[in-house]
Design a protein around this motif. Structure first.
Motif, PDB file in Angstrom:
ATOM      1  N   GLN A   1       0.819  -1.210   0.000  1.00  0.00           N
ATOM      2  CA  GLN A   1       0.000   0.000   0.000  1.00  0.00           C
ATOM      3  C   GLN A   1       0.850   1.255   0.000  1.00  0.00           C
ATOM      4  N   VAL A   2       2.101   1.151   0.424  1.00  0.00           N
ATOM      5  CA  VAL A   2       3.022   2.278   0.440  1.00  0.00           C
ATOM      6  C   VAL A   2       4.296   1.872  -0.282  1.00  0.00           C
ATOM      7  N   GLN A   3       4.749   2.732  -1.158  1.00  0.00           N
ATOM      8  CA  GLN A   3       6.008   2.538  -1.855  1.00  0.00           C
ATOM      9  C   GLN A   3       6.954   3.673  -1.485  1.00  0.00           C
ATOM     10  N   LEU A   4       8.208   3.341  -1.235  1.00  0.00           N
ATOM     11  CA  LEU A   4       9.210   4.311  -0.836  1.00  0.00           C
ATOM     12  C   LEU A   4      10.386   4.235  -1.794  1.00  0.00           C
ATOM     13  N   VAL A   5      10.815   5.378  -2.279  1.00  0.00           N
ATOM     14  CA  VAL A   5      11.943   5.458  -3.195  1.00  0.00           C
ATOM     15  C   VAL A   5      12.934   6.466  -2.650  1.00  0.00           C
ATOM     16  N   GLU A   6      14.161   6.020  -2.403  1.00  0.00           N
ATOM     17  CA  GLU A   6      15.202   6.859  -1.836  1.00  0.00           C
ATOM     18  C   GLU A   6      16.123   7.380  -2.928  1.00  0.00           C
ATOM     19  N   SER A   7      16.744   8.512  -2.635  1.00  0.00           N
ATOM     20  CA  SER A   7      17.734   9.077  -3.530  1.00  0.00           C
ATOM     21  C   SER A   7      18.648  10.007  -2.744  1.00  0.00           C
ATOM     22  N   GLY A   8      19.756  10.379  -3.339  1.00  0.00           N
ATOM     23  CA  GLY A   8      20.646  11.378  -2.766  1.00  0.00           C
ATOM     24  C   GLY A   8      21.968  10.860  -2.255  1.00  0.00           C
ATOM     25  N   GLY A   9      22.110   9.559  -2.075  1.00  0.00           N
ATOM     26  CA  GLY A   9      23.364   9.025  -1.582  1.00  0.00           C
ATOM     27  C   GLY A   9      24.453   9.096  -2.633  1.00  0.00           C
ATOM     28  N   GLU A  10      25.657   9.453  -2.209  1.00  0.00           N
ATOM     29  CA  GLU A  10      26.799   9.545  -3.100  1.00  0.00           C
ATOM     30  C   GLU A  10      28.072   9.653  -2.283  1.00  0.00           C
ATOM     31  N   PRO A  11      29.217   9.447  -2.902  1.00  0.00           N
ATOM     32  CA  PRO A  11      30.470   9.632  -2.170  1.00  0.00           C
ATOM     33  C   PRO A  11      30.667  11.085  -1.766  1.00  0.00           C
ATOM     34  N   VAL A  12      31.194  11.295  -0.565  1.00  0.00           N
ATOM     35  CA  VAL A  12      31.422  12.637  -0.053  1.00  0.00           C
ATOM     36  C   VAL A  12      32.619  12.594   0.889  1.00  0.00           C
ATOM     37  N   GLN A  13      33.339  13.689   0.972  1.00  0.00           N
ATOM     38  CA  GLN A  13      34.472  13.764   1.875  1.00  0.00           C
ATOM     39  C   GLN A  13      34.021  14.076   3.292  1.00  0.00           C
ATOM     40  N   ALA A  14      34.817  13.652   4.254  1.00  0.00           N
ATOM     41  CA  ALA A  14      34.528  13.947   5.646  1.00  0.00           C
ATOM     42  C   ALA A  14      34.367  15.447   5.848  1.00  0.00           C
TER      43      ALA A  14
END
Length: 123
Positions: free
Chosen positions: A1-14
């Motif tokens: 009944q609910v679908q979730l789609v994530e985005s935004g993750g990527e390599p990043v420096q400390a």
């Protein structure tokens, strides 16, 4: 009944920042809490942040307090995790999850999960 789609993750420096997004569709009015979890290789899945959909009240794991902010845009059915001052130990697969029962930080209680988005923080 609910679908979730994530985005935004990527390599990043400390020390850098990222904003993760989770788009929800379906019967979103049934959602009581929205959670962000993360899981690194060889580790248990852990709760990162939680927001109560109705009130907007937020909860955070001690490890991310003061650095991460969870928020929601209910009319757009979107939820976000703003991550600042990232550390190598933040490296993990991050998942959004929706719970109909109002639980925070309980992986087994979550009713729906996104596919996950990878965050890799280099030193």
């Amino acid at each position: 009944q609910v679908q979730l789609v994530e985005s935004g993750g990527e390599p990043v420096q400390a020390g850098g920042s990222l904003r993760l997004s989770c788009a929800a569709s379906g019967y979103t009015s049934s959602i009581s809490t929205m959670n962000w979890f993360r899981q690194a290789p060889g580790k248990e899945r852990e709760g990162v942040a939680c927001i109560v959909s109705l009130s907007g009240r937020t909860y955070y794991a001690d490890s991310v307090k003061g650095r991460f902010t969870i928020s929601q845009e209910k009319l757009k059915n979107k939820m976000y995790l703003q991550m600042n001052s990232l550390k190598p130990e933040d490296t993990a697969m991050y998942y959004c999850a929706a719970d109909f029962g109002g639980d925070c930080f309980s992986p087994v209680a979550q009713d729906y999960w996104g596919q996950g988005t990878q965050v890799t923080v280099s030193s």
